[in-house]
Design an enzyme around this catalytic site. Sequence first.
Site, mmCIF file in Angstrom:
data_model
loop_
_atom_site.group_PDB
_atom_site.id
_atom_site.type_symbol
_atom_site.label_atom_id
_atom_site.label_comp_id
_atom_site.label_asym_id
_atom_site.label_seq_id
_atom_site.Cartn_x
_atom_site.Cartn_y
_atom_site.Cartn_z
ATOM 1 N N HIS A 74 0.831 -1.214 0.000
ATOM 2 C CA HIS A 74 0.000 0.000 0.000
ATOM 3 C C HIS A 74 0.867 1.267 0.000
ATOM 4 C CE1 HIS A 74 -3.965 -1.896 0.304
ATOM 5 N NE2 HIS A 74 -3.317 -2.843 0.954
ATOM 6 N N THR A 75 2.038 1.142 -0.568
ATOM 7 C CA THR A 75 2.910 2.315 -0.716
ATOM 8 C C THR A 75 2.897 2.834 -2.145
ATOM 9 O OG1 THR A 75 4.726 0.764 -1.003
ATOM 10 C CG2 THR A 75 4.507 1.746 1.166
ATOM 11 N N SER A 111 -5.309 -10.164 -11.509
ATOM 12 C CA SER A 111 -5.905 -9.124 -12.364
ATOM 13 C C SER A 111 -4.863 -8.528 -13.298
ATOM 14 C CB SER A 111 -6.489 -7.988 -11.526
ATOM 15 O OG SER A 111 -7.328 -8.492 -10.544
ATOM 16 N N ASP A 170 1.650 -3.816 -9.498
ATOM 17 C CA ASP A 170 1.405 -5.153 -10.038
ATOM 18 C C ASP A 170 1.711 -5.204 -11.528
ATOM 19 O OD1 ASP A 170 0.551 -5.599 -7.499
ATOM 20 O OD2 ASP A 170 -1.577 -5.734 -7.982
HETATM 21 C C1 GLA Z 1 -2.965 -4.400 -4.893
HETATM 22 C C2 GLA Z 1 -2.824 -3.242 -5.870
HETATM 23 C C3 GLA Z 1 -1.396 -2.685 -5.862
HETATM 24 C C4 GLA Z 1 -0.920 -2.390 -4.455
HETATM 25 C C5 GLA Z 1 -1.195 -3.556 -3.530
HETATM 26 C C6 GLA Z 1 -0.891 -3.239 -2.096
HETATM 27 O O1 GLA Z 1 -2.216 -5.504 -5.315
HETATM 28 O O2 GLA Z 1 -3.143 -3.656 -7.180
HETATM 29 O O3 GLA Z 1 -1.337 -1.537 -6.672
HETATM 30 O O4 GLA Z 1 -1.487 -1.209 -3.971
HETATM 31 O O5 GLA Z 1 -2.541 -3.986 -3.596
HETATM 32 O O6 GLA Z 1 0.464 -3.023 -1.929
#
Ligand code: GLA
Length: 419
Positions: free
Chosen positions: A59-60, A152, A196
Amino acid sequence: MRDDSSGAVCAPRDSAAAQQPLQSATQVTDRARQRFRARFTTEPRVFRAPARINLIGEHTDYNDGLVLPMAIDHATAVAAAPRADRQVHAVSASEEVEVRIDLDSPGTPRSGAWGDYVEGVVRTLRTRGRRLAGADLYVCSSIPAGAGLSSSAALEVGVGRALLAISGEAMGKLELAAACQAAEHEWVGTRCGIMDQLAVLCAEPGRALAIDCRDLRMQLVPFVLEDMALLVTDSTVAHRLASSAYNARRRECEAAAEALRRFSPGILALRDVSPSDLARWQASLPEPLAARARHVVGEIARVELAVACLRVGDWDGLGQLMYASHASLRDDFRVSTVELDLLVDTAAGTSGVLGARMTGGGFGGCVISLVRRAALPLLEERLERALFDGFGLRPRSFETRAAAGAGEVIAHEGAGVQA
Ligand code: GLA
């Protein structure tokens, strides 16, 4: 099913499916090629997009911060061939509904199904000026959906690469990552960060990928485990409503950054707040904004330390940072679940384990454990027993290593991947 304090509704995923061993990237690529031939009676090109785990830096990304993901050896494969008309027809081995998209229509609103991802990528590539040909697609995946392993982004990237290639169009990795992210924002409704998509596209074998999500500079950091192992354990708990809980976290982070801007106008995102600044200012923030900011600011600092640990082979140091990351995600960011916490606590109580944490967005999904190879069987057994005794769940564990990013699988089946 139950509501937990994270705001997501958690429910076990299909437990029979969760018990099947996951296919490797090569197996899934072969399967997509064979299924395509059987269905469309022509020879496809095949594109592979891997799953990822995030070693640390959760979540950064949408706070302009640092992340440290790597690709793993499970993947989504997209077999594709051009069609003579202006349609994209997509079939998936795991979904009953065939997706049909008219390239020249404006697009249909969200349906909440997997076709949103395909349609989102098609429309976003078109908006970015790419002339797409009609296409038949067959999608096979060995990435469990909802497990926090980035199924995804793998679907988006696999579909994107396939459509571009068979249309004779090019797009650089950074632009494709941004297009896939935009597709998820606009067509799926999750305001995800860029980690991701970049990990799926840019990862390399034997390396973790340190990404600065502000300027998208990337460094490949050696990640060769030798007498260490990395175990992924899927709690098999899904994150329904996770998308809205995720978006809520993102809004809270933005609100925290905005509130802190009065102390320093240069604060554009939580990335711009140092741990010492936050210690001075956090009393001015209402809860839960102070807690969210504490997680993000601390986690960005932990990624920097983790990269330094990897560079000198300090596995103990990395393990400690993983535990600290999990505690922060549990207590301050509140995206863990009781099942994930039990897995991490069990790992922490097992001799030979150096560190463990949830990986991915949270609200269910997987835990990764860094463990001395000799202790791997004991750890797997203990995790399985703990989750069964605690929640009647049968987790699925697999050992993993840093694998290659997305590419076309060329020549004869499974022969190689070209980035
Ligand atoms: C999901 C989101 C990413 C990221 C993570 C948490 O995977 O797609 O962009 O924010 O959560 O790190």
